[in-house]
Every structure is written in C-alpha cells, then in structure tokens.
Design a protein around this motif. Structure first.
Motif, PDB file in Angstrom:
ATOM      1  N   ARG A   1       1.021   8.907  -6.599  1.00  0.00           N
ATOM      2  CA  ARG A   1       1.260  10.345  -6.439  1.00  0.00           C
ATOM      3  C   ARG A   1       2.403  10.817  -7.333  1.00  0.00           C
ATOM      4  N   ASP A   2       3.412   9.976  -7.492  1.00  0.00           N
ATOM      5  CA  ASP A   2       4.519  10.349  -8.375  1.00  0.00           C
ATOM      6  C   ASP A   2       4.037  10.462  -9.819  1.00  0.00           C
ATOM      7  N   ARG A   3       3.224   9.509 -10.250  1.00  0.00           N
ATOM      8  CA  ARG A   3       2.716   9.520 -11.630  1.00  0.00           C
ATOM      9  C   ARG A   3       1.797  10.716 -11.881  1.00  0.00           C
ATOM     10  N   LEU A   4       1.079  11.127 -10.843  1.00  0.00           N
ATOM     11  CA  LEU A   4       0.157  12.255 -10.984  1.00  0.00           C
ATOM     12  C   LEU A   4       0.831  13.598 -10.719  1.00  0.00           C
ATOM     13  N   GLY A   5       2.121  13.564 -10.419  1.00  0.00           N
ATOM     14  CA  GLY A   5       2.843  14.808 -10.171  1.00  0.00           C
ATOM     15  C   GLY A   5       2.541  15.436  -8.830  1.00  0.00           C
ATOM     16  N   LEU A   6       2.154  14.617  -7.862  1.00  0.00           N
ATOM     17  CA  LEU A   6       1.834  15.111  -6.524  1.00  0.00           C
ATOM     18  C   LEU A   6       3.022  14.898  -5.592  1.00  0.00           C
ATOM     19  N   PRO A   7       3.108  15.675  -4.509  1.00  0.00           N
ATOM     20  CA  PRO A   7       4.213  15.490  -3.564  1.00  0.00           C
ATOM     21  C   PRO A   7       4.107  14.147  -2.848  1.00  0.00           C
ATOM     22  N   ARG A   8       5.227  13.730  -2.272  1.00  0.00           N
ATOM     23  CA  ARG A   8       5.246  12.464  -1.536  1.00  0.00           C
ATOM     24  C   ARG A   8       4.229  12.505  -0.401  1.00  0.00           C
ATOM     25  N   PRO A   9       3.567  11.379  -0.148  1.00  0.00           N
ATOM     26  CA  PRO A   9       2.543  11.367   0.902  1.00  0.00           C
ATOM     27  C   PRO A   9       3.156  11.394   2.294  1.00  0.00           C
ATOM     28  N   ARG A  10       2.420  11.941   3.232  1.00  0.00           N
ATOM     29  CA  ARG A  10       2.868  11.923   4.625  1.00  0.00           C
ATOM     30  C   ARG A  10       2.627  10.532   5.209  1.00  0.00           C
ATOM     31  N   ARG A  11       3.304  10.246   6.292  1.00  0.00           N
ATOM     32  CA  ARG A  11       3.152   8.950   6.952  1.00  0.00           C
ATOM     33  C   ARG A  11       1.713   8.774   7.423  1.00  0.00           C
ATOM     34  N   ALA A  12       1.229   7.535   7.331  1.00  0.00           N
ATOM     35  CA  ALA A  12      -0.150   7.260   7.743  1.00  0.00           C
ATOM     36  C   ALA A  12      -0.335   5.762   7.884  1.00  0.00           C
ATOM     37  N   SER A  13      -1.436   5.376   8.498  1.00  0.00           N
ATOM     38  CA  SER A  13      -1.774   3.961   8.631  1.00  0.00           C
ATOM     39  C   SER A  13      -2.196   3.404   7.276  1.00  0.00           C
ATOM     40  N   VAL A  14      -2.246   2.087   7.192  1.00  0.00           N
ATOM     41  CA  VAL A  14      -2.669   1.446   5.943  1.00  0.00           C
ATOM     42  C   VAL A  14      -4.082   1.871   5.543  1.00  0.00           C
ATOM     43  N   PRO A  15      -5.068   1.841   6.450  1.00  0.00           N
ATOM     44  CA  PRO A  15      -6.413   2.279   6.040  1.00  0.00           C
ATOM     45  C   PRO A  15      -6.441   3.719   5.529  1.00  0.00           C
TER      46      PRO A  15
ATOM     47  N   ALA B   1      -4.067   3.187 -14.074  1.00  0.00           N
ATOM     48  CA  ALA B   1      -5.334   2.612 -13.603  1.00  0.00           C
ATOM     49  C   ALA B   1      -5.246   1.090 -13.537  1.00  0.00           C
ATOM     50  N   ALA B   2      -4.654   0.489 -14.562  1.00  0.00           N
ATOM     51  CA  ALA B   2      -4.512  -0.969 -14.569  1.00  0.00           C
ATOM     52  C   ALA B   2      -3.590  -1.427 -13.443  1.00  0.00           C
ATOM     53  N   HIS B   3      -2.536  -0.650 -13.199  1.00  0.00           N
ATOM     54  CA  HIS B   3      -1.599  -1.005 -12.129  1.00  0.00           C
ATOM     55  C   HIS B   3      -2.282  -0.944 -10.765  1.00  0.00           C
ATOM     56  N   VAL B   4      -3.053   0.114 -10.533  1.00  0.00           N
ATOM     57  CA  VAL B   4      -3.758   0.248  -9.253  1.00  0.00           C
ATOM     58  C   VAL B   4      -4.749  -0.895  -9.077  1.00  0.00           C
ATOM     59  N   ARG B   5      -5.480  -1.214 -10.133  1.00  0.00           N
ATOM     60  CA  ARG B   5      -6.429  -2.333 -10.057  1.00  0.00           C
ATOM     61  C   ARG B   5      -5.713  -3.638  -9.728  1.00  0.00           C
ATOM     62  N   ASP B   6      -4.624  -3.915 -10.441  1.00  0.00           N
ATOM     63  CA  ASP B   6      -3.925  -5.183 -10.250  1.00  0.00           C
ATOM     64  C   ASP B   6      -3.326  -5.294  -8.848  1.00  0.00           C
TER      65      ASP B   6
ATOM     66  N   VAL C   1       0.835  -1.204   0.000  1.00  0.00           N
ATOM     67  CA  VAL C   1       0.000   0.000   0.000  1.00  0.00           C
ATOM     68  C   VAL C   1       0.869   1.252   0.000  1.00  0.00           C
ATOM     69  N   LEU C   2       1.935   1.233   0.791  1.00  0.00           N
ATOM     70  CA  LEU C   2       2.843   2.381   0.823  1.00  0.00           C
ATOM     71  C   LEU C   2       3.439   2.633  -0.563  1.00  0.00           C
ATOM     72  N   GLU C   3       3.948   1.566  -1.188  1.00  0.00           N
ATOM     73  CA  GLU C   3       4.573   1.717  -2.504  1.00  0.00           C
ATOM     74  C   GLU C   3       3.555   2.134  -3.561  1.00  0.00           C
ATOM     75  N   LEU C   4       2.335   1.613  -3.447  1.00  0.00           N
ATOM     76  CA  LEU C   4       1.309   1.968  -4.424  1.00  0.00           C
ATOM     77  C   LEU C   4       0.944   3.445  -4.312  1.00  0.00           C
ATOM     78  N   GLU C   5       0.765   3.927  -3.094  1.00  0.00           N
ATOM     79  CA  GLU C   5       0.415   5.342  -2.949  1.00  0.00           C
ATOM     80  C   GLU C   5       1.532   6.239  -3.474  1.00  0.00           C
ATOM     81  N   GLU C   6       2.773   5.879  -3.173  1.00  0.00           N
ATOM     82  CA  GLU C   6       3.884   6.686  -3.666  1.00  0.00           C
ATOM     83  C   GLU C   6       3.935   6.673  -5.193  1.00  0.00           C
ATOM     84  N   ALA C   7       3.681   5.510  -5.801  1.00  0.00           N
ATOM     85  CA  ALA C   7       3.702   5.414  -7.261  1.00  0.00           C
ATOM     86  C   ALA C   7       2.584   6.246  -7.880  1.00  0.00           C
TER      87      ALA C   7
END
Length: 220
Positions: free
Chosen positions: A104-118, A138-143, A96-102
């Motif tokens: 946000r990076d693809r969308l040109g957003l800053p790195r996410p702050r620390r947070a729980s999995v939910p 979109a396919a990557h997020v789905r998979d 989940v951490l790696e997916l969120e970072e990927a």
C-alpha cells in the motif's frame, strides 16, 4: 499456445496467496498436539521409542518451573504447544502485515486497517493488478508470499529437524535446549524461560523463545 500469464510474478503470487488462504487456518488446529488432523494431511512419521518418556520428563520440569514462578496453579497443566507451528504462525502473521503495508505504501495508498491474516491476504490479492505494473514490487510480493506459503507447508508437514542439546538453558536452568539445523540455531523451548534483560521479548510475548546462533552456542 499458452499466453505465459502464469509466469508473471503477480500470477504466481496469486497462487501462493491461495495456498496460504487454504493452509494458514490449519496451523491453529495443528498448534496443540492431540487435536484431529485434517483427513487430507499425510500421516506423521513414527516418533522415537523414548519420545513419550522424554515429553513427560520435560512437561514435569516445565510444570515445576511454572509453579515455582507462580505461573500455574498446582495440578493444572495445558497441552504443550508445537513450537515450530507457533513460530510459523507468528512469522506468517508478521510477514503478511508487513507485506500489505509495503504494498500500500508503494502504491500510494493509506495504511491498512487492522484485520485477520486471511482478510489481509485477500486485500493484497485485490491489488495484484496494480502491483503488476511495478516489476520490483511484483517480484517482492511473489517472493514473500512464496516464502510464507512454504513456511506454512513445512509447519503443517512437521518436517523440520529438531535435535535435543545436552546441558541446561543459562536463563531458566531447564533441560529444554533444542537445535534446529535448518535455522542453524539453538532455542530454549521452555515457555516459562525468562532472562534478566527488561527489554527482552520473553517478558511480554508468549511465543518468544531465547535463541542462540548454532556457532555461538558451540563456542560457548
């Protein structure tokens, strides 16, 4: 006529995220045997007749090893962790951490702050409308959400086959080797196992387990 929106990758991802939000917290409950199982979960299969004796033997050996290495006070023992659940928690947390970072990076957003999995899952879900414009993302997020949701479900259902392996671990000399056919791997399930490699995760990660490829172990 249905508009087909449920066939969109992001719509499917939203469903998988919802499943993860519901089931991931249950992994912590399932982590230690003996805790109350949620009423809606199916009953586990009947254990082998000799399971109790085998577990007592392994716990006694683990306790002796921990005492030998000064890892636990004599007379004290904790409930054994369910290895497949512990592994699932770590895999999903990292995923989940790696997916969120990927995302946000693809969308040109800053790195996410620390947070729980939910919380990370909810943040990913809030970006799905923007993710939908990028078919590859979109396919990557789905998979990835599907993979993690299925991993979570397998851990909660305790469906992974585990086979005891003859012999002793080459690092801790414990009879703690288990084969996991679904992973084609052999693991040492002794939490006190340590190897001499200073960079190995066994020294600083409580969830780390030494692993061998099934074919490699057969050849050894």
């Amino acid at each position: 006529m249905a508009d087909g929106c449920q066939d969109r990758p992001t719509a499917q991802a939203a469903l998988w995220i919802g499943t993860l939000l519901q089931q991931f917290p249950e992994l912590s409950t399932e982590l230690v045997p003996g805790r109350t199982t949620p009423a809606h979960r199916p009953a586990a299969a009947r254990p082998p007749a000799d399971l109790g004796a085998r577990l007592r033997e392994e716990r006694e050996e683990q306790l002796l090893l921990r005492q030998r290495h000064g890892l636990v006070a004599p007379g004290h023992g904790a409930a054994p962790l369910r290895l497949h659940v512990s592994d699932a928690i770590r895999d999903i947390t990292d995923g989940v951490l790696e997916l969120e970072e990927a995302v946000r990076d693809r969308l040109g957003l800053p790195r996410p702050r620390r947070a729980s999995v939910p919380e990370r899952l909810r943040r990913i879900a809030s970006l799905l409308d923007r993710v939908a414009a990028d078919t590859v993302l979109a396919a990557h997020v789905r998979d990835e959400t599907r993979r993690m949701a299925r991993r979570c479900a397998r851990a909660l259902g305790d469906t992974e086959t585990v086979v005891r392996v003859a012999g002793r671990c080459p690092w801790c000399d414990s009879v703690s080797l288990r084969a996991f056919p679904d992973r084609a791997a052999v693991l040492c399930v002794n939490p006190a196992c340590r190897c001499p490699e200073p960079d190995c995760g066994c020294h600083d990660d409580p969830a780390y387990r030494h692993t061998w490829d099934e074919g490699e172990w057969t050849r050894a």
